[in-house]
Every structure is written in structure tokens, then in C-alpha cells.
Design an enzyme around this catalytic site. Structure first.
Site, PDB file in Angstrom:
ATOM      1  N   ARG A 147      17.764 -26.373  54.894  1.00 49.48           N
ATOM      2  CA  ARG A 147      18.859 -26.848  54.032  1.00 49.48           C
ATOM      3  C   ARG A 147      19.059 -28.354  54.117  1.00 49.48           C
ATOM      4  O   ARG A 147      19.444 -28.974  53.131  1.00 49.48           O
ATOM      5  CB  ARG A 147      20.156 -26.124  54.392  1.00 49.48           C
ATOM      6  CG  ARG A 147      20.112 -24.704  53.885  1.00 49.48           C
ATOM      7  CD  ARG A 147      21.409 -23.984  54.069  1.00 49.48           C
ATOM      8  NE  ARG A 147      21.399 -22.789  53.259  1.00 49.48           N
ATOM      9  CZ  ARG A 147      22.119 -21.696  53.505  1.00 49.48           C
ATOM     10  NH1 ARG A 147      22.930 -21.661  54.555  1.00 49.48           N
ATOM     11  NH2 ARG A 147      22.052 -20.662  52.722  1.00 49.48           N
ATOM     12  N   LYS A 194      22.497  -2.748  47.512  1.00 49.76           N
ATOM     13  CA  LYS A 194      23.537  -2.106  46.698  1.00 49.76           C
ATOM     14  C   LYS A 194      23.408  -2.355  45.204  1.00 49.76           C
ATOM     15  O   LYS A 194      23.205  -3.487  44.782  1.00 49.76           O
ATOM     16  CB  LYS A 194      24.905  -2.621  47.134  1.00 49.76           C
ATOM     17  CG  LYS A 194      25.307  -2.178  48.512  1.00 49.76           C
ATOM     18  CD  LYS A 194      26.681  -2.711  48.762  1.00 49.76           C
ATOM     19  CE  LYS A 194      27.196  -2.340  50.133  1.00 49.76           C
ATOM     20  NZ  LYS A 194      28.399  -3.107  50.433  1.00 49.76           N
ATOM     21  N   GLY A 249      18.352 -15.419  48.678  1.00 52.74           N
ATOM     22  CA  GLY A 249      18.630 -14.376  49.665  1.00 52.74           C
ATOM     23  C   GLY A 249      17.400 -13.851  50.384  1.00 52.74           C
ATOM     24  O   GLY A 249      16.520 -14.610  50.776  1.00 52.74           O
ATOM     25  N   GLY A 255      24.923 -15.491  46.907  1.00 49.05           N
ATOM     26  CA  GLY A 255      25.973 -15.062  45.979  1.00 49.05           C
ATOM     27  C   GLY A 255      26.025 -15.937  44.737  1.00 49.05           C
ATOM     28  O   GLY A 255      26.216 -15.443  43.621  1.00 49.05           O
TER      29      GLY A 255
HETATM   30  P1  AMP Z   1      20.517  -7.554  49.427  1.00 55.16           P
HETATM   31  O1  AMP Z   1      21.264  -8.558  50.229  1.00 55.16           O
HETATM   32  O2  AMP Z   1      21.359  -6.739  48.526  1.00 55.16           O
HETATM   33  O3  AMP Z   1      19.318  -8.164  48.714  1.00 55.16           O
HETATM   34  O4  AMP Z   1      19.974  -6.492  50.455  1.00 55.16           O
HETATM   35  C1  AMP Z   1      19.021  -6.810  51.420  1.00 55.16           C
HETATM   36  C2  AMP Z   1      19.041  -5.727  52.455  1.00 55.16           C
HETATM   37  O5  AMP Z   1      18.755  -4.477  51.833  1.00 55.16           O
HETATM   38  C3  AMP Z   1      18.014  -5.923  53.534  1.00 55.16           C
HETATM   39  O6  AMP Z   1      18.672  -6.133  54.751  1.00 55.16           O
HETATM   40  C4  AMP Z   1      17.244  -4.608  53.544  1.00 55.16           C
HETATM   41  O7  AMP Z   1      16.995  -4.113  54.857  1.00 55.16           O
HETATM   42  C5  AMP Z   1      18.174  -3.672  52.805  1.00 55.16           C
HETATM   43  N1  AMP Z   1      17.433  -2.543  52.222  1.00 55.16           N
HETATM   44  C6  AMP Z   1      16.449  -2.586  51.324  1.00 55.16           C
HETATM   45  N2  AMP Z   1      15.972  -1.366  51.074  1.00 55.16           N
HETATM   46  C7  AMP Z   1      16.680  -0.498  51.831  1.00 55.16           C
HETATM   47  C8  AMP Z   1      16.666   0.911  52.005  1.00 55.16           C
HETATM   48  N3  AMP Z   1      15.803   1.672  51.344  1.00 55.16           N
HETATM   49  N4  AMP Z   1      17.561   1.450  52.857  1.00 55.16           N
HETATM   50  C9  AMP Z   1      18.445   0.660  53.511  1.00 55.16           C
HETATM   51  N5  AMP Z   1      18.499  -0.666  53.394  1.00 55.16           N
HETATM   52  C10 AMP Z   1      17.636  -1.252  52.553  1.00 55.16           C
END
Ligand code: AMP
Length: 417
Positions: free
Chosen positions: A40, A206, A374, A397
Site C-alpha cells: 500500500r 456470501k 480482496g 468494500g
Molecule cells: P469474500 O470476502 O466474500 O470474497 O470471501 C472470501 C472467503 O470465502 C475466503 O476466506 C474463502 O475461504 C471463503 N470461501 C470460499 N469458498 C468457500 C466455501 N465453499 N466454503 C466456505 N468458505 C468459502
């Protein structure tokens, strides 16, 4: 881009209040805080070098961690100022406050090309509250305002929004830094009318975090490929069983609506046809938060539409990886956000690595590849492929909100061209 940029302003002799994202990871080593990743800081160097060359008197403001309005010594920006001096190869002044006499005195003796780093602005609760009085105090050392902190632009805080308003009200210019300009160009202009096929890969934990982005991109993309835990909410919406997979059962209607929109708009919407699954087993141990720790055992590939009750989906399977890679190979524009599985565990990183490699291949074939920040950035860097894509966003975000088409307060506050 309709916002003024730092290359278009004349900063000679002016005090430039430069908001940067120096929220770097730190670790305590032998009683001192040490920076563990200086990306950064490095990313602000082009803007800083430009301002120094122009003969500006540069005053840097940033936050570090979440001190919640308290003077938390482990979150001081002093080590960052020291590191910045090394990287710039010139002295960098530091004041252990961000407002008040000491700051104003030091700012007044800066010469053209001098750089001053202020202490963590979040030592004051007024920063996050976007307190107008606090913004006025910060703006006492600002003739011009430049924002290079894209990662904080989705927050209307005093240093990202309030100061800009004060400077603008006085007739001063508020400009995007070079890093901010690149973010707006790639996440904004480039995706406005993308070269086709435009293929989007979305993963992560999510649906609720990304539904706004899915909705918006359904109006732009030719294909959307879904991975990560998010895929299981879509599977559930289609009537499949997902075992112990991470899902948001309350978002099934939202998922159904997105599937309907994809169909009516003729957007190819791909979900995994096979998955790596594993069995979560309670270890009897508790984590720091007091929750039971599960171990994922006996990973295997599941090709059935349903995931058995005792297992959970942890990655896209090999057939899905191949199908997604094939789709990416034909793309002219690629946007990727979110890992395909629990990539932090090498046993479940194959899907994410396959997508990373396919994105790189598409780029080598002439596609523009944009990585929406991210964990996908982390995954690409982990695979040593970070320098082989067109653009990696520095926002988390902020990138998602921007991709949703929302107005970011830190961008809105900048002067029009
Ligand atoms: P995000 O910040 O929404 O991009 O989510 C990233 C996180 O999603 C990472 O820490 C991954 O370990 C988690 N993740 C991805 N696929 C899965 C899965 N099938 N089950 C649980 N966690 C997941």
C-alpha cells in the site's frame, strides 16, 4: 473520467492534503511494530513523486487499524513514515498528531517538495463521524486536496469527504491521485462498454455481499461464472441439497431473482457441476472466540447434483474448473472477484488457481483482465501471477460498492474536470 486528477492541477508551492491508504499489516517484533506488507505504501509513490516534482508541500493523512478514537500506540503511523522515507530516498517529517498547533507549525515550514506524515487520523472519533469541526481543523493545512485512498472512498469520513468539502468551499481544487484515477478507469470506464465477450467470475463467501454486483453485471456481462460458498445458495435456490456447505438460506429468493434475470436477459449463468467436498469433524477444541473448531477431513470430488448431509462443498471440482477456464479463454474482458473455494487451505485451492491461470491466459491472448480486489488479489499473488493481469484493485468494500454502481462519497467529493 469526469473528475479532476492530480496531473491536471498546479501544486507548486501549495500545501497539498493527500489522503492515502496506509492501512498496512503490522506485527510486533522485539517490542517494535514492523510492517509485514508494504504494497500500500509502494502504490502511493507515483502520486507522491509527481507532487514532489511539481514542488508541492505534501501533507499525508491516513488511518491504521481501528483505534476507535483512542491513542493506541501499536497503531501509530510513525513506522510507516520511516519506511516511506526509505522508499522515497528523502527525509519525511512526522508529527504525532493530525490537527493542532504542532501540525500547523510543521506544515508552515515545509519547503517545496517536502513531505510530512500526520499521525493516525482515527485517533480521533470525529474522523469516522465526519465531524465538520474536525474537517475544518484538518483543512487548516490544506490549499489543495488529493485523494489516493480508493480503499476508503466508500466511507464518508472527515479525511475522505469532509476536508474535500471545506477545501472546495474555499475555491480550492480536489483531485484524484494517480492510483485513484486508475481504479476509476478500470472499475468504471473500462467496464462501461467492455470488449465482448465480457466474462465475470464471482466467488467468495456470501451472496448477500455480492448480489448488488451480480444484479448490476447481469446488465453488462455475456457470462457470469459462480464459485465459492456463494454457489451453494444458488444450488439451494434450484432445489439441490447442499449438505453442510456454507449457505444463506434466507437469500434463496434473491438468488432465484438473479437466475430469472440471467435467463430473461440471455446471460450465460454457470454454476459448478462438480465440487470438492469434505467432512467437517469437531476437534473438541475451541477457537479464540469460544466456538468449536472443525477439521475438514476426507476431501473428494462430488459429481452428483446433491451434496450428502455429512459433507460440505469447499471448492469447485475439476470438471467445473475446466469449463470455467474454457469460458475465460474466449473472453475479451474479464472481471474476477472472490475465490472459488477455501483457497487458504492448499487442499481446496485448485479451483481458484485454475481460474487465476485461465485469467492470465486470457490476458496473454489480448483480453483486459480486471481483478476486483480482496481475496482474488491475494490468491493471484499467492500463485505468483499478480503481475500478469491488466489491473488489480486495491479496494475491498469500495470496489464492490463501485461495481454495484453506487456513488462513493470520497469520489463524489472530488472536483469535476
Ligand atoms: P469474500 O470476502 O466474500 O470474497 O470471501 C472470501 C472467503 O470465502 C475466503 O476466506 C474463502 O475461504 C471463503 N470461501 C470460499 N469458498 C468457500 C466455501 N465453499 N466454503 C466456505 N468458505 C468459502
Amino acid at each position: 473520467m469526469d473528475k479532476l486528477t492530480v496531473s491536471e492541477i498546479n501544486a507548486r508551492g501549495k500545501r497539498v492534503f493527500l489522503r492515502v491508504d496506509y492501512n498496512v499489516p503490522m506485527e510486533e517484533k522485539e517490542g517494535r511494530m514492523v510492517i509485514t506488507d508494504e504494497t500500500r505504501i509502494k502504490e502511493t509513490l507515483p502520486t507522491l513523486q509527481l507532487l514532489i516534482k511539481q514542488g508541492a508541500r505534501v501533507i499525508l493523512a491516513a488511518h491504521l487499524g481501528r483505534p476507535k478514537g483512542q491513542r493506541e500506540p501499536s497503531m501509530s503511523l510513525r513506522p510507516v513514515a520511516e519506511r516511506l522515507a526509505d522508499m522515497l530516498g528523502r527525509p519525511v517529517a512526522f508529527v504525532d498528531d493530525c490537527i493542532g498547533d504542532k501540525v500547523e507549525k510543521t506544515a508552515s515550514i515545509l519547503r517545496e517538495g517536502d513531505v510530512l506524515v500526520l499521525e493516525n487520523i482515527r485517533y480521533y472519533a470525529e474522523e469516522e463521524a465526519n465531524d465538520p469541526g474536525f474537517a475544518e481543523k484538518l483543512a487548516r493545512v490544506a490549499d489543495l486536496y488529493v485523494n489516493d485512498a480508493f480503499g476508503a472512498a466508500h466511507r464518508a469520513h472527515a479525511s475522505t469527504e469532509g476536508v474535500a468539502r471545506v477545501v472546495a468551499a474555499r475555491g480550492g481544487h480536489c483531485a484524484a491521485g494517480l492510483l485513484m484515477e486508475r481504479e476509476l478507469k478500470f472499475l468504471g470506464d473500462e467496464l462501461e462498454s467492455p470488449a465482448r465477450p465480457f466474462v465475470v467470475v464471482l466467488g467468495g463467501a456470501k451472496v448477500s455481499d455480492k448480489i448488488g454486483v451480480i444484479d448490476k453485471l447481469l446488465e453488462k456481462a455475456d457470462a457470469i461464472l459462480i464459485g465459492g460458498a456463494m454457489a451453494y445458495t444458488f444450488k439451494l435456490a434450484m432445489g439441490a441439497k447442499v449438505g453442510k456447505s456454507l449457505v444463506e438460506a434466507h437469500k434463496v429468493d434473491v438468488a432465484k431473482a438473479a437466475l430469472g434475470k440471467a435467463k430473461s436477459r440471455g446471460v450465460k449463468f454457470l454454476l459448478p457441476t462438480d465440487n470438492t467436498v469434505a467432512t467437517p469433524v469437531n476437534t473438541g477444541k475451541l477457537n479464540k472466540k469460544g466456538n468449536p473448531v472443525f477439521e475438514l477431513q476426507n476431501p473428494r470430488t462430488n459429481v452428483e447434483p446433491d451434496i450428502p448431509d455429512s459433507e460440505e462443498g469447499v471448492d469447485i471440482g475439476p470438471a467445473t474448473s475446466l469449463a470455467y477456464a474454457a469460458e475465460l479463454r474466449g473472453a475479451r474482458t474479464v472481471l474476477w472477484n472472490g475465490p472459488m473455494g477455501i483457497f487458504e487451505d492448499p487442499r481446496f485451492a485448485a479451483g481458484t488457481i485454475a481460474v487465476a491461470k485461465a485469467v492470465v491466459e486470457a490476458t496473454q491472448g489480448g483480453a483486459k483482465s480486471i481483478i476486483g480486489g480482496g481475496d482474488s488479489v491475494k490468491a493471484l499473488n499467492q500463485a505468483g501471477l499478480g503481475d500478469q493481469v491488466t489491473f488489480m484493485s486495491t479496494g475491498g468494500g469500495a470496489s464492490l460498492e463501485f461495481l454495484e454502481g453506487r456513488v462513493l462519497p470520497g469520489v463524489a467529493a472530488l472536483s469535476a474536470r
